[in-house]
Design a protein around this motif. Structure first.
Motif, mmCIF file in Angstrom:
data_model
loop_
_atom_site.group_PDB
_atom_site.id
_atom_site.type_symbol
_atom_site.label_atom_id
_atom_site.label_comp_id
_atom_site.label_asym_id
_atom_site.label_seq_id
_atom_site.Cartn_x
_atom_site.Cartn_y
_atom_site.Cartn_z
ATOM 1 N N TYR A 64 -0.010 2.952 3.961
ATOM 2 C CA TYR A 64 1.595 3.689 4.333
ATOM 3 C C TYR A 64 2.111 3.961 3.763
ATOM 4 C CZ TYR A 64 3.330 -0.581 2.780
ATOM 5 O OH TYR A 64 4.285 -0.860 1.403
ATOM 6 N N TYR B 94 3.533 3.731 10.542
ATOM 7 C CA TYR B 94 1.967 3.281 10.884
ATOM 8 C C TYR B 94 1.146 2.978 10.051
ATOM 9 C CZ TYR B 94 2.649 7.162 14.480
ATOM 10 O OH TYR B 94 3.416 7.950 15.793
ATOM 11 N N THR C 296 -5.775 3.293 13.272
ATOM 12 C CA THR C 296 -4.485 3.339 12.986
ATOM 13 C C THR C 296 -3.849 2.447 13.534
ATOM 14 O OG1 THR C 296 -4.619 5.693 11.863
ATOM 15 C CG2 THR C 296 -2.083 5.146 12.812
ATOM 16 N N TYR D 170 0.534 0.964 15.044
ATOM 17 C CA TYR D 170 1.873 0.908 14.853
ATOM 18 C C TYR D 170 2.477 0.110 14.583
ATOM 19 C CZ TYR D 170 6.430 2.236 15.977
ATOM 20 O OH TYR D 170 8.256 2.761 16.071
ATOM 21 N N GLU E 225 6.698 -2.495 14.072
ATOM 22 C CA GLU E 225 8.293 -2.309 14.438
ATOM 23 C C GLU E 225 8.864 -3.200 13.492
ATOM 24 O OE1 GLU E 225 10.048 -1.079 17.908
ATOM 25 O OE2 GLU E 225 8.584 0.457 18.238
ATOM 26 N N LEU F 99 -3.619 5.344 20.503
ATOM 27 C CA LEU F 99 -3.690 5.347 18.630
ATOM 28 C C LEU F 99 -4.903 5.575 18.837
ATOM 29 C CD1 LEU F 99 -0.847 3.978 16.933
ATOM 30 C CD2 LEU F 99 -1.566 6.544 16.700
ATOM 31 N N PHE G 202 8.657 5.098 19.464
ATOM 32 C CA PHE G 202 7.879 5.093 19.077
ATOM 33 C C PHE G 202 7.626 6.810 19.607
ATOM 34 C CE2 PHE G 202 3.081 6.139 20.587
ATOM 35 C CZ PHE G 202 2.639 5.747 19.481
ATOM 36 N N GLU H 158 5.959 10.100 17.031
ATOM 37 C CA GLU H 158 4.557 10.102 17.014
ATOM 38 C C GLU H 158 4.904 11.480 17.799
ATOM 39 O OE1 GLU H 158 0.617 10.548 17.980
ATOM 40 O OE2 GLU H 158 1.418 9.470 16.453
ATOM 41 N N ARG I 292 5.491 12.837 14.096
ATOM 42 C CA ARG I 292 4.033 12.354 13.198
ATOM 43 C C ARG I 292 3.237 13.614 13.595
ATOM 44 N NH1 ARG I 292 -1.059 9.688 12.802
ATOM 45 N NH2 ARG I 292 -0.876 9.772 15.336
#
Length: 456
Positions: free
Chosen positions: A43, A70, A82, A84, A86, A117, A166, A170, A173
């Protein structure tokens, strides 16, 4: 014997944590058998974590003080995934230890986000697109961003129910992932357009326009990369940057002068300074250290930097060398004290071809070692003792004293061993104090280093 490069050698920053907190992200893994090529999570750019499995095939890792992240799971070299997470999440993974793709089960993940993902595709620019002038290239890049965000847009209601944070992350990202193509433009454009090209203000203005100052995006490695590399491109257009140290200083200077958000600025300064010290140590970093201490006042950020700084100060020249415990081929135990009274060249090596090839080079230095009263101690850090035992029987390995320490992570962390370089030479004086923690290879000037540093 065919030696393999074990992937967890790149994971020296790893630690196993068991404590849980609502302020942390916990990842636990259970396998039926330990993955042969190692199981690693990554990460951000600087974090590669090798999971340490116990006898029951269980491992845990805790990520502290991150609101969201991530994570990329690496099962050896062949499989990646991958996910995700929190703050407060506890994600549990289980698979057979061989095929993550076929047997992976996940608990504690957000199902809709996990499915997203798994299916998201990034629409990258083609090589021929780099022939476009910079404005048209950026226009195309923005279209690629929208195209890559289509799946996200279609699933936004379901994804938002699982995480209000998210969707924003995203979107960015994807934006910054594709924005990395801008860093390739000066190299690719003249090649694809078949013209001579020197980036001008139009290019640098497009670079700056792609960026935004947002503290919440610092958990994205793509964002961090662009926010720190764009200053490099801009500053190098004025003065050539020749060394990593010059690069770090120019990055910090630009960010300090041009970043308006104070917290974003201090975070970026910490990322640059911390990563430089992690890689290069504190010697010859006086200007960088002074700059950092002058401009970063956030106590938590400063503590991160100070911890890295202190870890290098503890192994600077003149400090006691980290001790080790090792055995020879007959299982006789050795420590550094057994070599007191002589200069020691401590060679840290895993059982891989480039490391084994160093023995042939070291043989060339034996007359100089003898003249300077230097004992060569080859300390194997391979995770498999059988590999070591077979390797040291080879003709090219018949040099110095061979000892096996195994993959002692704590010792290697103290030595600041980097698997990126794979091998490391540490020179120690007769009193057991460090002369040089990362001496040059024989092919890179070890002979000159010895002649200049160690008296007859």
């Amino acid at each position: 014997m065919k030696c393999k490069f074990i992937i967890f050698l790149i994971a020296l920053t790893s630690c196993t944590h068991t404590a849980r907190s609502q302020n942390n992200i916990t990842l636990s893994v259970d396998v039926e058998k330990t993955p042969e090529m190692g199981f690693v999570i990554s990460y951000l750019k600087e974090s590669m974590i090798g999971m340490d499995f116990d006898a029951k095939g269980h491992a845990e890792y805790r990520i502290e003080d991150m609101d969201a992240i991530y994570l990329t799971l690496h099962n050896g070299f062949a499989e990646q995934k991958t996910i995700y997470a929190e703050k407060g999440d506890h994600i549990h993974l289980s698979f057979d230890g061989e095929s993550m793709k076929k047997t992976l089960k996940m608990e504690g993940v957000r199902e809709n986000i996990a499915d997203y993902l798994k299916n998201v595709k990034i629409s990258w620019p083609a090589n021929k697109d780099f022939a476009l002038d910079i404005k048209d290239f950026v226009k195309l890049l923005k279209e690629k961003v929208k195209e890559s965000q289509q799946l996200l847009d279609s699933l936004t209601p379901a994804l938002t129910k699982e995480s209000s944070n998210f969707v924003k992350l995203e979107k960015n990202r994807i934006k910054y992932m594709l924005g990395l193509s801008l860093l390739d433009y000066p190299r690719m454009h003249p090649y694809m357009a078949k013209i001579e090209y020197i980036p001008g203000n139009d290019y640098y203005n497009e670079l700056k326009a792609w960026l935004e100052e947002d503290l919440t995006l610092l958990c994205l490695s793509q964002y961090r990369t662009l926010m720190t590399e764009v200053p490099t491109f801009i500053m190098s257009s004025k003065t050539p940057i020749r060394t990593p140290y010059e690069k770090a200083m120019k990055q910090m200077e630009y960010i300090n002068n041009n970043t308006k958000d104070e917290q974003v600025k201090q975070n970026l300064l910490t990322i640059i300074a911390n990563n430089y010290i992690k890689d290069a140590g504190i010697l010859k970093s006086t200007e960088l250290d002074a700059f950092y201490r002058k401009h970063v006042t956030d106590k938590e950020l400063f503590a991160q930097y100070q911890q890295t700084y202190d870890s290098w100060a503890a192994v600077s020249p003149g400090q006691p060398a980290p001790d080790f415990k090792a055995v020879d081929i007959s299982d006789k135990e050795f420590t550094l004290k057994d070599f007191k009274g002589k200069y020691v060249c401590l060679y840290l090596w895993p059982c891989v071809s480039p490391a084994i090839q160093q023995f042939s080079e070291l043989k060339k230095l034996q007359p100089l070692f003898k003249k300077k009263n230097i004992v060569l101690v080859n300390l194997s850090i391979d995770n498999k003792k059988d590999n070591w035992a077979q390797t040291i029987q080879k003709e090219e390995a018949q040099v110095g004293t061979h000892l096996y320490a195994g993959f002692d992570k704590h010792f290697l962390l103290k030595c600041h061993y980097s698997a990126a370089s794979m091998v490391q030479f540490i020179f120690i004086d007769p009193a057991g104090k460090i002369i040089e923690l990362q001496a040059p290879l024989q092919s890179s000037g070890m002979e000159d280093f010895i002649k200049e540093t160690i008296q007859d």
